[in-house]
Write an enzyme that holds these catalytic residues in place. Structure first.
Site, PDB file in Angstrom:
ATOM      1  N   ASP A  15       0.937  -1.179   0.196  1.00  0.00           N
ATOM      2  CA  ASP A  15      -0.007  -0.115  -0.060  1.00  0.00           C
ATOM      3  C   ASP A  15       0.778   1.361   0.116  1.00  0.00           C
ATOM      4  OD1 ASP A  15      -1.600   2.280   0.530  1.00  0.00           O
ATOM      5  OD2 ASP A  15      -2.782   1.072   2.098  1.00  0.00           O
ATOM      6  N   HIS A  22      -8.770   4.954   1.873  1.00  0.00           N
ATOM      7  CA  HIS A  22      -8.226   3.590   1.801  1.00  0.00           C
ATOM      8  C   HIS A  22      -8.851   2.616   0.646  1.00  0.00           C
ATOM      9  CE1 HIS A  22      -5.406   3.564   5.264  1.00  0.00           C
ATOM     10  NE2 HIS A  22      -6.503   4.314   6.002  1.00  0.00           N
ATOM     11  N   ASP A  56      -6.716  -0.474  -2.300  1.00  0.00           N
ATOM     12  CA  ASP A  56      -5.416   0.767  -2.159  1.00  0.00           C
ATOM     13  C   ASP A  56      -4.270  -0.194  -2.213  1.00  0.00           C
ATOM     14  OD1 ASP A  56      -5.549  -0.578   0.189  1.00  0.00           O
ATOM     15  OD2 ASP A  56      -5.584   1.366   1.278  1.00  0.00           O
ATOM     16  N   ASP A  57      -4.273  -1.403  -2.612  1.00  0.00           N
ATOM     17  CA  ASP A  57      -2.702  -2.101  -2.840  1.00  0.00           C
ATOM     18  C   ASP A  57      -2.455  -2.301  -4.227  1.00  0.00           C
ATOM     19  OD1 ASP A  57      -2.428  -2.932   0.207  1.00  0.00           O
ATOM     20  OD2 ASP A  57      -4.425  -3.319  -0.030  1.00  0.00           O
ATOM     21  N   TYR A  94      -3.775   8.980   0.748  1.00  0.00           N
ATOM     22  CA  TYR A  94      -3.734   8.754   1.860  1.00  0.00           C
ATOM     23  C   TYR A  94      -2.913   7.512   2.359  1.00  0.00           C
ATOM     24  CZ  TYR A  94      -5.282   8.662   6.574  1.00  0.00           C
ATOM     25  OH  TYR A  94      -5.251   9.030   7.900  1.00  0.00           O
ATOM     26  N   LYS A 136      -8.471  -5.085   2.627  1.00  0.00           N
ATOM     27  CA  LYS A 136      -9.298  -4.914   3.979  1.00  0.00           C
ATOM     28  C   LYS A 136      -9.455  -6.332   4.586  1.00  0.00           C
ATOM     29  CE  LYS A 136      -9.540  -0.576   3.050  1.00  0.00           C
ATOM     30  NZ  LYS A 136      -8.442  -0.687   2.161  1.00  0.00           N
ATOM     31  N   TYR A 232      -0.232  -0.344  14.966  1.00  0.00           N
ATOM     32  CA  TYR A 232      -1.331  -0.635  13.491  1.00  0.00           C
ATOM     33  C   TYR A 232      -0.990   0.501  12.544  1.00  0.00           C
ATOM     34  CZ  TYR A 232      -5.250  -0.694  10.561  1.00  0.00           C
ATOM     35  OH  TYR A 232      -6.194  -0.671   9.586  1.00  0.00           O
ATOM     36  N   LYS A 235      -3.705  -2.923   7.336  1.00  0.00           N
ATOM     37  CA  LYS A 235      -3.534  -4.376   7.467  1.00  0.00           C
ATOM     38  C   LYS A 235      -2.719  -5.041   6.281  1.00  0.00           C
ATOM     39  CE  LYS A 235      -6.310  -6.877  10.552  1.00  0.00           C
ATOM     40  NZ  LYS A 235      -5.529  -6.686  11.849  1.00  0.00           N
ATOM     41  N   ARG A 269     -10.594   0.096   9.855  1.00  0.00           N
ATOM     42  CA  ARG A 269      -9.207   0.272  10.764  1.00  0.00           C
ATOM     43  C   ARG A 269      -8.583  -1.216  11.058  1.00  0.00           C
ATOM     44  NH1 ARG A 269      -9.825   5.421  12.898  1.00  0.00           N
ATOM     45  NH2 ARG A 269     -11.537   6.452  12.273  1.00  0.00           N
TER      46      ARG A 269
END
Ligand code: 13P
Ligand code: 13P
Ligand code: MG
Ligand code: MG
Length: 368
Positions: A15, A22, A56-57, A94, A136, A232, A235, A269
């Site tokens: 990411d 995201h 978003d990857d 972001y 996610k 964090y 993920k 999150r």
């Protein structure tokens, strides 16, 4: 790459910055990654490549003859991620560079933030490969489908019908807490395998081999960002490579494992359980509560190192009911708000910002 020579498929992802939030990925960064890999192909560093994104990857799919964990290939991926991060910073995307946890390349991207799945094999007469990419969710999300594909005859008819699969498959399982792994042989150790891999946050299937000849058939990324960063930072949205057909599960048997939208960790999150929804490439934009989690499947035929494809494997109305069910489950889970089991149990929240909130209340507790 002439017949008989080994080829390597490397899928390396990160990411580097989300658009918007995201949810998705900016096309300018995709173009940049394509151009850089095109240059690497011209120089002969990779035999072929495909650039794609899931949510978003950024996913770099590469074929080459250099073997797994090769410095030149990992450095190439790292340099593309850092260049894309710079571009992401200019656009103020972001979480720009979210997964790049180290400053300088150290010889392998392993342990530096990006996710990696690689396998080396001799190309067969025909070599169908499916690359799964999820957003996610987290490493461990492949345990359930890997069991279904290689261990469950109710999913994979070939385990019963095809004599070349009759001996079964071996699963390599990593204990991410202890950093130790174990090889389990199925069908005879099925119960032991399930005892471990049902605990998806700790035990992860890293690879699967056909038992009779130790032929590699699946590899999964197992990076845990929270463990690396100690906090964090998003993920570890995982990737997986699966070889199909001719004595291995058929393409349709591999995809069948995703017809049930099982619950995975991730979503908002990285702190919630939600259903994994198989979608075509253009629908891999998780927006509702940053989700629900998505998986895409890129199918390729490998021809002398060339990646023929991708074919968008979940772009099929036969997965419509799965997606519908995923939406029902998403709605049901959402109604729990901040309550478990929608929200992850406390031990899984260790690397999020929740401990800071709880810490503030510590001094107000009185003896009961
Ligand atoms: P193969 O055994 O040739 O891979 O074919 C299986 C099949 O027909 C899948 O539907
Ligand atoms: P990613 O891991 O896909 O960046 O998502 C992070 C997040 O917090 C979503 O709400
Ligand atoms: Mg992100
Ligand atoms: Mg992501």
């Amino acid at each position: 790459m002439p017949n008989g020579k080994k080829i390597t498929i490397s899928v390396i992802k990160a990411d580097v910055g989300g658009f918007v939030g995201h949810s998705s990925f900016h096309p300018a960064l995709l173009d940049m990654a394509k151009e850089k890999l095109g240059n690497a192909k011209d120089k002969g560093i990779v035999a072929d490549f495909h650039v794609i994104r899931c949510g978003d990857d950024l996913e770099l799919i590469m074929s080459h003859d250099k073997g797994c964990d090769n410095k030149a290939i990992h450095e190439l991926a790292w340099n593309i991620f850092t260049a894309c991060t710079e571009a992401a910073k200019e656009l103020k995307l972001y979480g720009a560079g979210q997964d790049l946890l180290k400053d300088a390349f150290t010889g392998t991207v392993k342990g530096m933030g990006p996710g990696v799945a690689e396998m080396e094999f001799v190309e067969r007469k025909s070599e169908p490969v499916i690359i799964f990419m999820a957003d996610k969710t987290s490493s461990g999300a492949w345990n359930l489908p890997l069991y279904k594909i290689f261990g469950d005859p109710f999913n994979t008819a070939g385990l019963v019908i095809d004599p070349s699969m009759a001996d079964g498959f071996c699963f390599n399982v990593l204990d991410v807490k202890e950093d130790k792994s174990i090889m389990l042989s199925c069908p005879e150790e099925t119960y032991c395998l399930l005892a471990l891999i049902g605990a998806t946050s700790r035990y992860m299937v890293t690879s699967v081999y056909r038992k009779k000849d130790k032929e590699i058939t699946a590899v999964a990324s197992t990076e845990r960002l929270g463990f690396i960063a100690g906090k964090y930072v998003g993920k570890d949205d995982p990737v997986m490579i699966v070889r199909c057909q001719s004595g291995l599960p058929a393409v349709g048997e591999v995809l069948e494992a995703f017809s049930f939208p099982y619950l995975v960790r991730g979503w908002m999150r990285g702190s919630h359980n939600g259903p994994l929804m198989p979608v075509p490439f253009y629908e891999a934009n998780p927006t509702r509560f940053d989700g629900p989690p998505r998986v895409i499947a890129a199918g390729f035929q490998i021809a002398n190192g060339r990646l023929i494809g991708p074919h968008d494997m979940f772009d099929d109305p036969s997965f419509d009911e799965t997606r519908k069910k995923a939406n029902h489950v998403a709605e049901y889970m959402r109604r729990h708000g901040p309550f478990e089991p929608h929200r992850l149990p406390l031990e899984d929240m260790e690397y999020t910002t929740l401990p800071h909130v709880l810490g503030k209340l510590k001094h107000r507790f009185e003896k009961h």
